[in-house]
Design a protein around this motif. Structure first.
Motif, PDB file in Angstrom:
ATOM      1  N   GLY A   1      50.915  59.662  13.922  1.00 25.64           N
ATOM      2  CA  GLY A   1      51.788  58.625  14.458  1.00 25.64           C
ATOM      3  C   GLY A   1      52.103  57.522  13.477  1.00 25.64           C
ATOM      4  O   GLY A   1      52.801  56.557  13.813  1.00 25.64           O
ATOM      5  N   PHE A   2      51.616  57.654  12.245  1.00 19.06           N
ATOM      6  CA  PHE A   2      51.867  56.652  11.205  1.00 19.06           C
ATOM      7  C   PHE A   2      52.642  57.276  10.049  1.00 19.06           C
ATOM      8  O   PHE A   2      52.624  58.496   9.872  1.00 19.06           O
ATOM      9  N   PRO A   3      53.322  56.460   9.255  1.00 21.05           N
ATOM     10  CA  PRO A   3      54.104  56.987   8.135  1.00 21.05           C
ATOM     11  C   PRO A   3      53.230  57.458   6.975  1.00 21.05           C
ATOM     12  O   PRO A   3      53.061  56.756   5.982  1.00 21.05           O
ATOM     13  N   GLY A   4      52.637  58.616   7.131  1.00 15.66           N
ATOM     14  CA  GLY A   4      51.812  59.176   6.067  1.00 15.66           C
ATOM     15  C   GLY A   4      50.365  58.733   6.153  1.00 15.66           C
ATOM     16  O   GLY A   4      49.968  57.897   6.977  1.00 15.66           O
ATOM     17  N   CYS A   5      49.558  59.301   5.261  1.00 14.15           N
ATOM     18  CA  CYS A   5      48.124  59.012   5.252  1.00 14.15           C
ATOM     19  C   CYS A   5      47.826  57.566   4.868  1.00 14.15           C
ATOM     20  O   CYS A   5      46.832  56.989   5.299  1.00 14.15           O
ATOM     21  N   GLY A   6      48.701  56.981   4.044  1.00 18.59           N
ATOM     22  CA  GLY A   6      48.512  55.582   3.677  1.00 18.59           C
ATOM     23  C   GLY A   6      48.640  54.665   4.882  1.00 18.59           C
ATOM     24  O   GLY A   6      47.887  53.698   5.030  1.00 18.59           O
ATOM     25  N   GLY A   7      49.600  54.970   5.758  1.00 17.39           N
ATOM     26  CA  GLY A   7      49.777  54.178   6.978  1.00 17.39           C
ATOM     27  C   GLY A   7      48.587  54.301   7.909  1.00 17.39           C
ATOM     28  O   GLY A   7      48.154  53.324   8.528  1.00 17.39           O
ATOM     29  N   LEU A   8      48.036  55.515   8.015  1.00 21.65           N
ATOM     30  CA  LEU A   8      46.857  55.714   8.862  1.00 21.65           C
ATOM     31  C   LEU A   8      45.652  54.996   8.286  1.00 21.65           C
ATOM     32  O   LEU A   8      44.867  54.387   9.018  1.00 21.65           O
ATOM     33  N   ALA A   9      45.492  55.060   6.957  1.00 23.38           N
ATOM     34  CA  ALA A   9      44.367  54.380   6.317  1.00 23.38           C
ATOM     35  C   ALA A   9      44.407  52.882   6.593  1.00 23.38           C
ATOM     36  O   ALA A   9      43.385  52.263   6.911  1.00 23.38           O
ATOM     37  N   ASP A  10      45.593  52.298   6.485  1.00 19.51           N
ATOM     38  CA  ASP A  10      45.758  50.863   6.763  1.00 19.51           C
ATOM     39  C   ASP A  10      45.404  50.553   8.209  1.00 19.51           C
ATOM     40  O   ASP A  10      44.718  49.570   8.504  1.00 19.51           O
ATOM     41  N   ALA A  11      45.877  51.408   9.141  1.00 16.00           N
ATOM     42  CA  ALA A  11      45.595  51.194  10.562  1.00 16.00           C
ATOM     43  C   ALA A  11      44.103  51.328  10.860  1.00 16.00           C
ATOM     44  O   ALA A  11      43.549  50.578  11.671  1.00 16.00           O
ATOM     45  N   LEU A  12      43.446  52.268  10.201  1.00 19.89           N
ATOM     46  CA  LEU A  12      42.011  52.474  10.423  1.00 19.89           C
ATOM     47  C   LEU A  12      41.189  51.284   9.948  1.00 19.89           C
ATOM     48  O   LEU A  12      40.253  50.852  10.628  1.00 19.89           O
ATOM     49  N   VAL A  13      41.545  50.739   8.779  1.00 25.95           N
ATOM     50  CA  VAL A  13      40.819  49.585   8.242  1.00 25.95           C
ATOM     51  C   VAL A  13      41.005  48.375   9.152  1.00 25.95           C
ATOM     52  O   VAL A  13      40.040  47.658   9.460  1.00 25.95           O
ATOM     53  N   LYS A  14      42.235  48.154   9.613  1.00 25.93           N
ATOM     54  CA  LYS A  14      42.497  47.018  10.507  1.00 25.93           C
ATOM     55  C   LYS A  14      41.774  47.198  11.837  1.00 25.93           C
ATOM     56  O   LYS A  14      41.256  46.234  12.409  1.00 25.93           O
ATOM     57  N   ALA A  15      41.766  48.436  12.341  1.00 25.09           N
ATOM     58  CA  ALA A  15      41.083  48.704  13.603  1.00 25.09           C
ATOM     59  C   ALA A  15      39.576  48.500  13.460  1.00 25.09           C
ATOM     60  O   ALA A  15      38.919  47.995  14.376  1.00 25.09           O
ATOM     61  N   ALA A  16      39.039  48.870  12.304  1.00 25.32           N
ATOM     62  CA  ALA A  16      37.608  48.681  12.058  1.00 25.32           C
ATOM     63  C   ALA A  16      37.262  47.196  12.045  1.00 25.32           C
ATOM     64  O   ALA A  16      36.223  46.777  12.567  1.00 25.32           O
ATOM     65  N   ASP A  17      38.134  46.395  11.450  1.00 25.64           N
ATOM     66  CA  ASP A  17      37.914  44.944  11.433  1.00 25.64           C
ATOM     67  C   ASP A  17      37.969  44.359  12.842  1.00 25.64           C
ATOM     68  O   ASP A  17      37.326  43.348  13.129  1.00 25.64           O
ATOM     69  N   ALA A  18      38.760  45.025  13.712  1.00 26.88           N
ATOM     70  CA  ALA A  18      38.885  44.554  15.096  1.00 26.88           C
ATOM     71  C   ALA A  18      37.719  45.034  15.961  1.00 26.88           C
ATOM     72  O   ALA A  18      37.549  44.577  17.088  1.00 26.88           O
ATOM     73  N   GLY A  19      36.927  45.978  15.427  1.00 30.24           N
ATOM     74  CA  GLY A  19      35.731  46.396  16.142  1.00 30.24           C
ATOM     75  C   GLY A  19      35.658  47.838  16.591  1.00 30.24           C
ATOM     76  O   GLY A  19      34.604  48.316  17.002  1.00 30.24           O
ATOM     77  N   SER A  20      36.785  48.595  16.528  1.00 28.81           N
ATOM     78  CA  SER A  20      36.747  49.978  16.986  1.00 28.81           C
ATOM     79  C   SER A  20      37.933  50.758  16.421  1.00 28.81           C
ATOM     80  O   SER A  20      39.034  50.225  16.317  1.00 28.81           O
ATOM     81  N   ILE A  21      37.678  52.026  16.049  1.00 31.94           N
ATOM     82  CA  ILE A  21      38.772  52.889  15.581  1.00 31.94           C
ATOM     83  C   ILE A  21      39.104  53.942  16.635  1.00 31.94           C
ATOM     84  O   ILE A  21      39.773  54.935  16.352  1.00 31.94           O
ATOM     85  N   GLU A  22      38.649  53.714  17.855  1.00 33.22           N
ATOM     86  CA  GLU A  22      38.915  54.655  18.948  1.00 33.22           C
ATOM     87  C   GLU A  22      40.422  54.749  19.182  1.00 33.22           C
ATOM     88  O   GLU A  22      41.131  53.751  19.197  1.00 33.22           O
ATOM     89  N   GLY A  23      40.905  55.940  19.373  1.00 33.54           N
ATOM     90  CA  GLY A  23      42.334  56.156  19.603  1.00 33.54           C
ATOM     91  C   GLY A  23      43.093  56.553  18.353  1.00 33.54           C
ATOM     92  O   GLY A  23      44.228  57.014  18.435  1.00 33.54           O
TER      93      GLY A  23
END
Length: 286
Positions: free
Chosen positions: A54-76
């Motif tokens: 659902g993100f523009p390439g693996c770089g987009g997913l990596a960015d989303a995962l890091v931000k989600a981790a900072d928010a406390g969870s990568i669920e979803g």
């Protein structure tokens, strides 16, 4: 003359020095610091850049995962290509827990082989599913079935889909399918969906998307769902719903009992990877 040249050189030198100082200050002040975890997570991802996450390439997913981790969870968030193994490695890097997700596989909801759905016309336009779909029902009476031009085949980066030459319908190789969803987006008739792969690869689904009423659906294809509702009544788990003359099996509720398959009058319900039924001794002798 020498003084003029010297002054010009000094002036240019001073201007260059001032410009360099300004650039240095600006670069320090407005520098964007990249989180080192981005490169680490990106290196773990398969770099398929399929967009299945659902993100523009693996770089987009990596960015989303890091931000989600900072928010406390990568669920979803997940990488369908890398699967559970990749997500576990990502979770370890980010110090997160990863939810257990069941693997999925693409299924083609059409059983309209040449035998079940004979050709009634000849299409001579651009040989793509999207072009044929835009022109109408295609070469058969069914305006919902697989067109067999291979848009999904071209979209799949993993060679998991082929067009069966005998049936004219797209088929998925579940061993190669990564559930990236590219084929789902490519199909103009929304015939392909991602479903739970199931225990031992076993799954049950309605291989039809025809929303016409029973008589019209049967006229178009012998294996069409006619919306009779027998499967819905037979299912003890409430996994089947009937809407717009079409049955649908919810894979989150289905318990693979196959009772629905036995009562389907048109055999539009498909059971995959189940063992062959045992033959009774009397039947073997006969």
């Amino acid at each position: 003359m020498t003084n003029i040249i010297l002054v010009a050189v000094l002036a240019l030198g001073c201007i260059g020095f001032v410009a360099a100082a300004i650039l240095y200050v600006c670069s320090r002040k407005f520098a964007v610091k990249e989180d080192p975890r981005l490169a680490q997570v990106s290196a773990v991802l398969p770099q398929a850049n399929c967009g299945g996450c659902g993100f523009p390439g693996c770089g987009g997913l990596a960015d989303a995962l890091v931000k989600a981790a900072d928010a406390g969870s990568i669920e979803g968030l997940s990488c369908p290509v890398g699967g559970k193994e990749v997500m576990e490695r990502v979770a370890d890097l980010l110090g997160m827990a990863v939810a257990n997700t069941e693997p999925k596989v693409a299924v083609v909801r059409c059983n309209g082989s040449c035998e079940n759905r004979p050709k009634t016309a000849v299409y001579s336009g651009l040989r793509t599913c999207s072009a044929m779909h835009a022109c109408g029902a295609g070469e058969t009476l069914c305006g919902f079935g697989c067109l067999g031009c291979g848009d999904c085949v071209k979209a799949c980066a993993f060679g998991a889909i082929t067009i069966n030459e005998e049936t004219g319908v797209a088929e998925v190789d579940e061993e190669k399918c990564t559930s990236c969803g590219a084929c789902v987006k490519a199909c103009p008739r929304q015939l392909i969906e991602l479903r739970k792969k199931g225990i031992k690869g076993r799954r049950v689904y309605v291989a039809c998307a025809n929303k016409d009423k029973g008589p019209a659906a049967m006229k178009a294809c012998k294996a069409a769902c006619i919306g009779c509702g027998k499967c819905e009544k037979e299912c003890p788990f409430g996994a089947i719903t009937l809407s717009n003359n079409l049955s649908y099996i919810d894979d989150s509720k289905c318990r693979l009992c196959r009772k629905c398959e036995k009562v389907c009058p048109t055999k539009s319900i498909v059971a995959v990877n189940f063992p062959a039924p045992k033959v009774e001794p009397k039947e073997q002798e006969a």
